[in-house]
Design a protein around this motif. Structure first.
Motif, PDB file in Angstrom:
ATOM      1  N   GLU A   3       0.859  -1.187   0.000  1.00 50.86           N
ATOM      2  CA  GLU A   3       0.000   0.000   0.000  1.00 50.86           C
ATOM      3  C   GLU A   3       0.887   1.227   0.000  1.00 50.86           C
ATOM      4  O   GLU A   3       1.743   1.400   0.863  1.00 50.86           O
ATOM      5  CB  GLU A   3      -0.905  -0.020   1.237  1.00 50.86           C
ATOM      6  N   ARG A 154      -8.504   2.194  -4.046  1.00 54.47           N
ATOM      7  CA  ARG A 154      -7.097   1.864  -3.716  1.00 54.47           C
ATOM      8  C   ARG A 154      -6.527   0.906  -4.755  1.00 54.47           C
ATOM      9  O   ARG A 154      -5.362   1.013  -5.143  1.00 54.47           O
ATOM     10  CB  ARG A 154      -7.043   1.215  -2.329  1.00 54.47           C
ATOM     11  N   SER A 158      -3.311   1.620  -7.030  1.00 59.29           N
ATOM     12  CA  SER A 158      -2.183   0.685  -7.052  1.00 59.29           C
ATOM     13  C   SER A 158      -1.891   0.227  -8.483  1.00 59.29           C
ATOM     14  O   SER A 158      -0.731   0.135  -8.901  1.00 59.29           O
ATOM     15  CB  SER A 158      -2.523  -0.512  -6.152  1.00 59.29           C
ATOM     16  N   PHE A 254      -2.220  -4.290  -6.287  1.00 56.28           N
ATOM     17  CA  PHE A 254      -1.226  -4.400  -5.205  1.00 56.28           C
ATOM     18  C   PHE A 254      -0.056  -5.312  -5.597  1.00 56.28           C
ATOM     19  O   PHE A 254       0.664  -5.804  -4.744  1.00 56.28           O
ATOM     20  CB  PHE A 254      -1.859  -4.870  -3.886  1.00 56.28           C
TER      21      PHE A 254
END
Lengths: 330, 105
Positions: A3, A154, A158, A254
């Protein structure tokens, strides 16, 4: 899960925009014990605050995605990939009808209750208690969706960070290719990390032409036995590719893999991996005729690998049988 | 050589008693390569090598120790004791002697 600061930033921005909506709708729901979900959603202030919050979250997320694209990569233009990522953000925060549905469902989950003489304890107010529970259900529904939207944003951030690094590396490769240099690209993974997935490990070290896709090197679904005896077989399928192509990392949100550009045709066999930076790297073992590199075995598509293995096993079995027959004089 | 004076890449050789042992060793090496991260090269995988039973693996010394451990489970496969020496399995020596005797006879 890797992250970044930008990932945390987008999560905070989405929460900041949408969390107050949850509180506002809960307040109105509690203040109207006899009100319906339709009546709640017909209120102009409710729609205005919902649309405003979604717009605010969308705008903040778009800014962060653009920052993720441009900041680490040195790219000066976005291209198709950035457009796709921004479209993903737009889809996340264009779900007003879905939010309405969630509020309706949560509202209906707590039925109205009334004071019933002879049954309800004196002094009790079932209607207000139900309204309180209904308000909590509405708040939880919106907060839960906010968490989901935040996670999706997120993931997009990413992906933007990794895809931008790859786009920059590919631009460098293309410039080198146009100037006549023999360039190839190599998938690199943090294979030493426990969070590195099976598929990224498989791609680690695969070196192909700068315009080829890594997709064929992923292989098909695999059945893998856990190393622990007695544990279950895991049937795994590679992640669905983003828009169907895999010119380089990332393979999934991620993903911490990166693309390395090599300027030699002899780079088909990857150099040693897993060594820390600064430590002298050993030259890659060179494959000669009849010799096979471990990285080539890993790069082999799953179906081809399985077929080769089965063929060798069958041949071994046949040989064994032939030798036994010979030994027995048959 | 590394800073510690150790070789970066070494080659170790194994000899298979039979073609079946050679194929089993090839299977073991394929599976090891597929499931591990280390970089090494093995072979030759051809008919001539299968006939004479010779199989070699090149890579970092530590990794080759692990490969050797794994290959020790393959029946009929032996690694010569002397590094770099080409000690043939007894069965092969016996066969050569037999061939020699036939030639003399």
């Amino acid at each position: 899960v890797a992250e970044s600061d930008l990932g945390r930033q987008v999560a905070a921005a989405v929460q900041t925009a949408l969390a107050p909506v949850a509180g506002y709708l809960a307040l109105i729901t509690q203040a109207n014990p006899r009100g319906s979900a339709d009546a709640l959603l017909r209120r102009p202030d409710v729609d205005a605050i919902l649309i405003g919050a979604l717009d605010e979250a969308r705008s903040a997320a778009e800014e962060v995605v653009q920052a993720a694209w441009y900041s680490g990569s040195g790219l000066t233009s976005g291209g198709v990939m950035l457009e796709r990522l921004l479209a993903d953000i737009d889809r996340i925060f264009s779900r007003l009808a879905h939010l309405h549905g969630l509020v309706r469902h949560a509202h209906a989950s707590v039925p109205p209750a009334q004071f019933e003489p002879g049954i309800t304890r004196p002094g009790d107010n079932p209607s207000a208690r139900a309204a309180e529970q209904r308000a909590a259900a509405v708040r939880d529904a919106i907060l839960s969706w906010t968490r989901e939207a935040s996670l999706r944003a997120r993931m997009t951030v990413s992906t933007a960070e990794g895809a931008a690094r790859t786009a920059a590396a590919l631009a460098e490769a293309e410039a080198a290719r146009l100037s006549g240099e023999p360039v190839r690209k190599r998938w690199r993974a943090h294979a030493e990390s426990t969070s590195c997935c099976f598929w990224c490990r498989r791609l680690d070290g695969v070196t192909i032409g700068s315009r080829e896709s890594f997709a064929p090197y992923l292989g098909g679904p695999v059945a893998r036995l856990s190393r622990r005896p007695g544990s279950a077989v895991i049937y795994a399928r590679p992640p669905r590719l983003y828009h169907g192509d895999l010119q380089g990392p990332v393979l999934h949100p991620f993903c911490r893999c990166w693309l390395e550009i090599t300027r030699s045709l002899a780079g088909a066999v990857p150099s040693d991996r897993g060594q820390e930076a600064g430590v002298q790297r050993s030259p890659a073992p060179q494959a000669h005729a009849g010799l096979l590199a471990a990285s080539d075995v890993r790069a082999m598509p799953e179906d081809r690998y399985r077929a080769q293995l089965e063929f060798l096993r069958a041949a071994t079995h046949e040989l064994d049988q032939a030798l036994k027959r010979l030994a027995e004089g048959r | 050589l590394t800073h510690a004076g150790e070789p970066l890449q070494v080659t170790r050789r194994w000899f298979a008693d039979t073609s079946a042992s050679y194929a089993l060793a090839a299977i073991a090496l394929l599976e090891y390569a597929r499931d591990h991260r280390g970089e090494f090269v093995f072979g030759p995988l051809d008919a001539e090598s299968m006939r004479n039973g010779g199989l070699e693996v090149s890579g970092p010394p530590g990794l080759l120790d692990e490969v050797a451990k794994m290959l020790s489970g393959v029946p009929g496969l032996a690694e010569p004791a002397a590094p770099g020496g080409r000690e043939e399995p007894l069965a092969r020596l016996a066969l050569r002697d037999l061939d020699g005797a036939r030639g003399r006879g």
